[in-house]
Design a protein around this motif. Structure first.
Motif: not given
Ligand code: IPM
Ligand code: MG
Length: 369
Positions: A115, A117-118, A120, A260-261, A338, A342, A344
């Motif tokens: 994750l 890449d997710f 910010s 990410g989340s 996902r 999750l 992107g």
């Protein structure tokens, strides 16, 4: 000897649907690992208000005091916005924390590789992130007296009091030092000693405990505003952070988003040991009740499932099984599964809450092969 007991309080919004997935996981450990729990269930938050006219019935409070662990989903929702403050869903949660005396709130923020890449933030800033925020949970401005809205010189004044006793600081600091010892042995204590007397005392007490009882743990101090900045600038500098109730509330949301989340983060709230040696404990996801997606099968159950993993580790002395569950979740994420939160910017097809739970159960099964 009877089985360890768990009181499940699904609560409001997405609480019930993510808790359904935790039940699947508990069922798997029962059938496949011989971990038996006596489960009971109750209402909290708006759900309790709807039925009893109070966000936490006294009987539920009594039961929470008796079980080995409480698992809570989430509380709150727009339906309850106009209720009197004293019966708002959040009051149920705060009463549980206060009356169970759950003073140490552990909020890990770990970035799963799949994750990174997710977030910010840029991937290299968060990849491999693994920090633990220890938030004091039963005192400070959430509970300090005097509090209220009063009439003064012809206008109203809203008052809350930031208040910490030495013993309150002492016990949460010791929890944090102990945790740091089991990790990278670094502890950062966060307050605003530059403007608040409670912060000055906080720093003094933590420094003394560190020097006397934890010389092996590297202790540093940081002002809360700087900490907020450092969390988004270079979060990997931290190992364990210990801070008060309000700063901890804010900084843990900030830390959570790095990963990410918000749908990924669990928490454990621990108190003093009971007669059987287990700490009083409540486990809950950091996320809220997400009323906008409630009842649609869109919610991510991972934070709640990871909260159960924390229960296995901190209440039931099943660290290896907790790791098994965490690894299963990593495997599922690595496979590309996902939930909506999750996905992107590139999008993709989300799976449902139930499908995520099923995938984790399958990965658990594979872990035995
Ligand atoms: C949290 C939440 C709660 C808090 C609310 C729901 C009362 O934000 O657990 O972080 O402020 O402590
Ligand atoms: Mg919060």
């Amino acid at each position: 000897m009877s089985n360890p007991s768990i009181l499940i309080l699904p609560g409001d919004g997405i609480g019930p649907e993510v808790m359904d997935e935790v039940r699947k996981i508990i069922g798997w450990f029962d059938e496949n690992r011989g971990l038996k729990f006596d489960l009971s269930e109750g209402l909290v938050g708006g759900a309790a208000y709807d039925k009893y006219g109070t966000p936490l019935h006294d009987d539920t409070m009594v039961e929470a005091q008796q079980v080995d662990a409480v698992l809570l989903g989430a509380v709150g929702g727009p339906k309850y916005d106009d209720l009197d403050f004293s019966v708002k869903p959040e009051r149920g949660l705060l009463r549980l924390r206060k009356e169970m005396d759950l003073f140490a709130n552990l909020r890990p923020a770990q970035c799963f590789d799949a994750l990174a890449d997710f977030s910010s933030l840029k991937k290299d800033i968060v990849a491999g992130l693994d920090i633990m925020i220890v938030r004091e949970l039963t005192s400070g401005s959430y509970f300090g007296e005097p509090r209220g809205i009063f009439e003064e010189d012809g206008e109203r004044v809203g008052i809350n009091t930031q208040r910490y006793t030495e013993s309150e600081i002492d016990r949460v600091a010791r929890s944090a030092f102990e945790l740091a010892r089991k990790r990278d042995s670094r502890l950062c204590s966060v307050e605003k000693a530059n403007v608040m007397e409670s912060g000055i005392l906080w720093r003094e007490v933590v420094t003394k405990i560190g020097a006397e009882d934890y010389p092996d743990v590297e202790l540093s101090h940081m002002y809360a505003d700087n900490c907020a900045m450092q969390l988004v600038r270079a979060p990997k500098q931290f190992d364990v952070i210990v801070t008060d109730n309000l700063f901890g509330d804010i900084l843990s949301d900030c830390a959570a988003m790095l990963t990410g989340s918000l749908g990924m983060l669990p928490s454990a709230s621990l108190g003093v040991p009971m007669a059987n040696g287990r700490p009083k404990a409540m486990y809950e996801p950091v996320h809220g009740s997400a009323p906008d997606i409630a009842g649609q099968g869109k919610a991510n159950p991972i934070a709640c499932i990871l909260s159960f993993a924390m229960a296995l580790r901190y209440s039931f002395d099943q660290g290896a099984e907790a790791t098994r569950l965490e690894t299963a979740i990593e495997t599922v994420l690595a496979s590309g599964a996902r939930t909506g939160d999750l996905l992107g910017p590139e999008g993709g097809t989300p799976i449902s809450t139930g499908e995520m739970g099923d995938a984790i159960v399958r990965a658990l099964g594979e872990s035995l092969r």
